[in-house]
Design a protein around this motif. Structure first.
Motif, short mmCIF file in Angstrom:
data_model
loop_
_atom_site.label_atom_id
_atom_site.label_comp_id
_atom_site.label_asym_id
_atom_site.label_seq_id
_atom_site.Cartn_x
_atom_site.Cartn_y
_atom_site.Cartn_z
N GLY A 244 -10.92 -2.05 2.77
CA GLY A 244 -12.07 -2.47 1.99
C GLY A 244 -12.74 -3.69 2.59
N TRP A 245 -11.93 -4.64 3.04
CA TRP A 245 -12.47 -5.83 3.69
C TRP A 245 -13.19 -5.46 4.99
N ALA A 246 -12.58 -4.54 5.76
CA ALA A 246 -13.21 -4.11 7.02
C ALA A 246 -14.54 -3.40 6.76
N ALA A 247 -14.56 -2.55 5.72
CA ALA A 247 -15.80 -1.83 5.41
C ALA A 247 -16.90 -2.78 4.97
N LYS A 248 -16.52 -3.84 4.25
CA LYS A 248 -17.52 -4.79 3.75
C LYS A 248 -18.02 -5.70 4.87
N SER A 249 -17.09 -6.25 5.63
CA SER A 249 -17.48 -7.19 6.68
C SER A 249 -18.21 -6.51 7.83
N GLY A 250 -17.81 -5.26 8.13
CA GLY A 250 -18.44 -4.55 9.24
C GLY A 250 -19.54 -3.61 8.81
N ASP A 251 -19.80 -3.54 7.50
CA ASP A 251 -20.82 -2.64 6.95
C ASP A 251 -20.65 -1.23 7.50
N LEU B 240 -4.94 3.31 -2.38
CA LEU B 240 -5.66 2.88 -1.17
C LEU B 240 -7.16 2.96 -1.40
N GLY B 241 -7.64 4.09 -1.95
CA GLY B 241 -9.07 4.25 -2.17
C GLY B 241 -9.61 3.35 -3.26
N LEU B 242 -8.87 3.21 -4.37
CA LEU B 242 -9.35 2.40 -5.50
C LEU B 242 -9.42 0.92 -5.15
N VAL B 243 -8.37 0.40 -4.55
CA VAL B 243 -8.36 -1.02 -4.20
C VAL B 243 -9.35 -1.30 -3.08
N GLY B 244 -9.43 -0.39 -2.11
CA GLY B 244 -10.40 -0.56 -1.02
C GLY B 244 -11.82 -0.61 -1.54
N THR B 245 -12.13 0.27 -2.49
CA THR B 245 -13.47 0.28 -3.09
C THR B 245 -13.74 -1.00 -3.87
N ALA B 246 -12.73 -1.48 -4.61
CA ALA B 246 -12.90 -2.71 -5.38
C ALA B 246 -13.18 -3.90 -4.47
N VAL B 247 -12.41 -4.01 -3.39
CA VAL B 247 -12.60 -5.12 -2.45
C VAL B 247 -13.98 -5.04 -1.81
N HIS B 248 -14.38 -3.84 -1.41
CA HIS B 248 -15.69 -3.68 -0.78
C HIS B 248 -16.83 -3.95 -1.75
N LYS B 249 -16.68 -3.46 -2.97
CA LYS B 249 -17.79 -3.51 -3.93
C LYS B 249 -17.98 -4.89 -4.53
N TYR B 250 -16.87 -5.57 -4.80
CA TYR B 250 -16.96 -6.84 -5.53
C TYR B 250 -16.76 -8.05 -4.63
N GLY B 251 -15.76 -8.00 -3.76
CA GLY B 251 -15.50 -9.15 -2.91
C GLY B 251 -15.32 -10.41 -3.73
N TRP B 252 -15.64 -11.56 -3.14
CA TRP B 252 -15.50 -12.84 -3.85
C TRP B 252 -16.84 -13.42 -4.26
N ASN B 253 -17.94 -12.81 -3.77
CA ASN B 253 -19.25 -13.35 -4.13
C ASN B 253 -19.49 -13.24 -5.64
N LEU B 254 -19.16 -12.07 -6.20
CA LEU B 254 -19.34 -11.88 -7.63
C LEU B 254 -18.22 -12.54 -8.42
N ILE B 255 -17.00 -12.36 -7.92
CA ILE B 255 -15.84 -12.85 -8.66
C ILE B 255 -15.86 -14.37 -8.81
N SER B 256 -16.49 -15.07 -7.86
CA SER B 256 -16.49 -16.53 -7.91
C SER B 256 -17.13 -17.04 -9.20
N LYS B 257 -18.14 -16.31 -9.72
CA LYS B 257 -18.78 -16.73 -10.97
C LYS B 257 -17.82 -16.59 -12.16
N TYR B 258 -16.90 -15.67 -12.02
CA TYR B 258 -15.97 -15.38 -13.11
C TYR B 258 -14.55 -15.85 -12.76
#
Length: 441
Positions: free
Chosen positions: A39-46, A213-231
Motif C-alpha cells: 500500500g505504501w509503495a502504491a501510494k508513494s509511487g502512484d 493483504l488487500g484490505l490493509v494495502g488499500t487502507a494505507v494507500h487510500k488514507y495514509g497519514w495526511n488524513l489521519i493526522s487530523k484525527y
C-alpha cells in the motif's frame, strides 16, 4: 548405503510432511505486513495497477465473507436457541450471559468516556461540518424499536437487516421448541444448512491472509497519514481504549472471575481476533469465534447459543468505546458543552442499544443513535466516516474477543468449563483434524 523408497507416492508424502506448517496467525500477520508495504509503495509511487489489485483483492474477500451473512445469522440463531434444550439450567445460562454482556459493555463505555475527557479528541482539529458527509444510515430510538419487526420475510435478507433477521430466527427457534417432535424435520434441515454455510465460510476464512493483504494495502494507500493526522488524537483514543479492554479488562476478568490463565485465552482465541481485525465483521468471524470458544473449554451446546447471540449484540468496541469517545469528539468540534446527565445517557445508549450495530461492518447507526439521543449535530457523523475503516479494525477485534470471553466467564461460574481443554487450547489449526484411519496389516 541407503536404498531409495520403492513407492514414489510414499516419498512424495515424506517430502510434503517436512514442509513446515505455518500457523494461521503468522499467515495473517504476514499478509498485514506485506499489505502495508505494498500500500505504501502504491501510494508513494502512484502505481495504478497495484492500487487496483489491492482494492479488488480486499473487496472480493469482503464480498465472499458477507455473501453468506444473512442465512448464516438466521440459521445460527435458530439452531442456537433450540440447542438450549440440551443444556441444563438454560434459562439461567442465557440470563447470566446477557448480564455479563451488559456489565462488560458498561465497563467499556466508562473507559471510553474517561479517555475522551482526558484527551479532548475534538479540540484543535480545525474540522467543520463542511468537511464531513451525510451518513447513509441513521438511527433513532423509534427506528430501533420499530425496526426490529420486519414488514415481510424477504426484505431483511436482501437488505441485510441483521436485527430483523435475528428477530425472525428467535421467533422460529422458540416456535420449534414449543412444537416439539413435529418440528424435528425443520430443525434437522436447519442444522444441515448451517453446517453447509459454515463449511463455505471456512473456505473463505482460509483466504484471510490474502484478504488482509488487500484490505490493509488499500487502507494505507487510500488514507495514509495526511488524513489521519487530523484525527490523530481520536484514532489513538479508540485504539488505546480498545487495547485497555482487550488486554486489561478481559484478562482481569478471566483471572479473577473465571480463574483461568489469560495468556492461554489469547493463544486459543487469537485466530478469531485477527480475522475480526482484518474483516471488520463480527458476524463474518462468528464460525471461527465459536470454534475457538469451544476449544477453550466452553461446552458446544452453550457456545452455539452464546457466540451467535454475542455476534449480534455484544459490541464493546463499536457500541461502547467508540460512541463514547465519538460523542465527546463531535461535541468539542461543534463547541457543544456536555453535562453529567449527557454522559449517563451515553452509557445508557451503549448498554441498551448495542444490538443496533447488529454485527455488521461499521458502527454508524450506533453513533447516530447516540448523537440523536444527546441532541448533537448529525454532521458529526460525516466527520468520522472518512476514518471509520481505520478505527473499525480495532473495534471489531475487541468485539470478537468479548464474544468469546463472556461464555468462558459464565461457563466457569456455572462449573461447566472444561479447564483441561482450556489449558491445552491451541489456535494454530482452524478445523478439527480428521481421525486417523487404521492401517491394514
Amino acid at each position: 548405503m541407503s536404498t531409495p523408497p520403492s513407492n514414489p507416492a510414499s516419498a512424495t508424502r515424506g517430502r510434503i510432511s517436512r514442509i513446515p506448517n505455518v500457523p494461521f496467525w503468522a499467515q495473517i500477520l504476514l499478509g498485514l505486513v506485506l499489505g502495508a508495504l505494498l500500500g505504501w509503495a502504491a501510494k508513494s509511487g502512484d502505481i495504478g495497477w497495484l492500487q487496483t489489485a489491492l482494492d479488488k483483492t480486499g473487496s472480493i474477500f469482503v464480498q465472499l465473507l458477507m455473501v453468506v451473512v444473512a442465512p448464516l445469522v438466521f440459521f445460527a440463531i435458530l439452531v442456537s436457541i433450540t440447542n438450549l434444550r440440551n443444556v441444563s439450567n438454560a434459562a439461567r445460562l442465557a440470563t447470566r450471559t446477557l448480564l455479563w454482556f451488559m456489565v462488560t459493555s458498561l465497563i467499556a463505555v466508562v473507559i471510553g468516556l474517561a479517555i475522551g475527557l482526558l484527551t479532548d479528541p475534538g479540540a484543535g482539529t480545525g474540522l467543520t461540518a463542511a468537511d464531513g458527509g451525510d451518513p447513509k444510515k441513521k438511527g433513532s430510538w423509534l427506528d430501533f424499536l420499530t425496526g426490529i419487526v420486519p414488514t415481510d420475510v424477504i426484505t431483511p435478507f436482501t437488505e441485510l437487516n441483521v436485527l430483523q433477521i435475528v428477530f425472525m430466527a428467535a421467533v422460529v427457534g422458540v416456535a420449534v421448541l414449543q412444537v416439539g417432535e413435529k418440528a424435528q424435520p425443520l430443525l434437522t434441515l436447519s442444522e444441515s444448512v448451517l453446517e453447509l454455510l459454515q463449511k463455505v465460510l471456512w473456505w473463505v476464512i482460509r483466504l484471510a491472509p490474502l484478504g488482509s493483504l488487500g484490505l490493509v494495502g488499500t487502507a494505507v494507500h487510500k488514507y495514509g497519514w495526511n488524513l489521519i493526522s487530523k484525527y490523530a488524537t481520536f484514532t489513538a483514543d479508540i485504539y488505546v481504549g480498545c487495547a485497555i479492554v482487550l488486554f486489561g479488562v478481559y484478562p482481569l476478568l478471566l483471572a479473577t472471575v473465571a480463574k483461568v490463565n489469560p495468556l492461554r485465552f489469547f493463544k486459543g482465541a487469537w485466530p478469531a481476533i485477527q480475522l475480526a481485525f482484518v474483516s471488520r465483521s463480527s458476524v463474518g468471524t462468528m464460525p471461527l469465534t465459536q470454534k475457538v470458544t469451544e476449544r477453550l473449554g466452553v461446552p458446544k451446546d452453550y457456545a452455539s447459543f452464546a457466540v451467535p447471540f454475542g455476534s449480534t449484540t455484544k459490541m464493546d468496541g463499536c457500541a461502547s468505546i467508540y460512541p463514547a469517545i465519538a460523542a465527546i469528539f463531535v461535541a468539542q468540534v461543534f463547541d457543544v458543552p456536555l453535562e453529567v446527565k449527557d454522559y449517563v445517557l451515553i452509557a445508557f445508549v451503549s448498554v441498551i442499544g448495542s444490538a443496533a450495530t447488529a454485527g455488521l461492518t461499521g458502527a454508524t447507526v450506533m453513533l447516530t443513535l447516540t448523537l440523536s439521543t444527546l441532541g448533537l449535530p448529525m454532521a458529526g457523523v460525516g466527520l468520522l466516516l472518512a476514518i471509520d475503516p481505520i478505527v473499525d479494525m480495532m473495534r471489531t477485534a475487541t468485539n470478537v474477543a468479548g464474544q468469546s470471553v463472556v461464555p468462558i466467564l459464565v461457563a466457569s461460574r456455572e462449573g461447566i468449563l472444561d479447564r483441561a481443554a482450556y489449558e491445552t487450547a491451541d489456535g494454530s489449526h482452524l478445523e478439527p483434524q480428521p481421525e486417523p484411519q487404521p492401517v491394514a496389516a
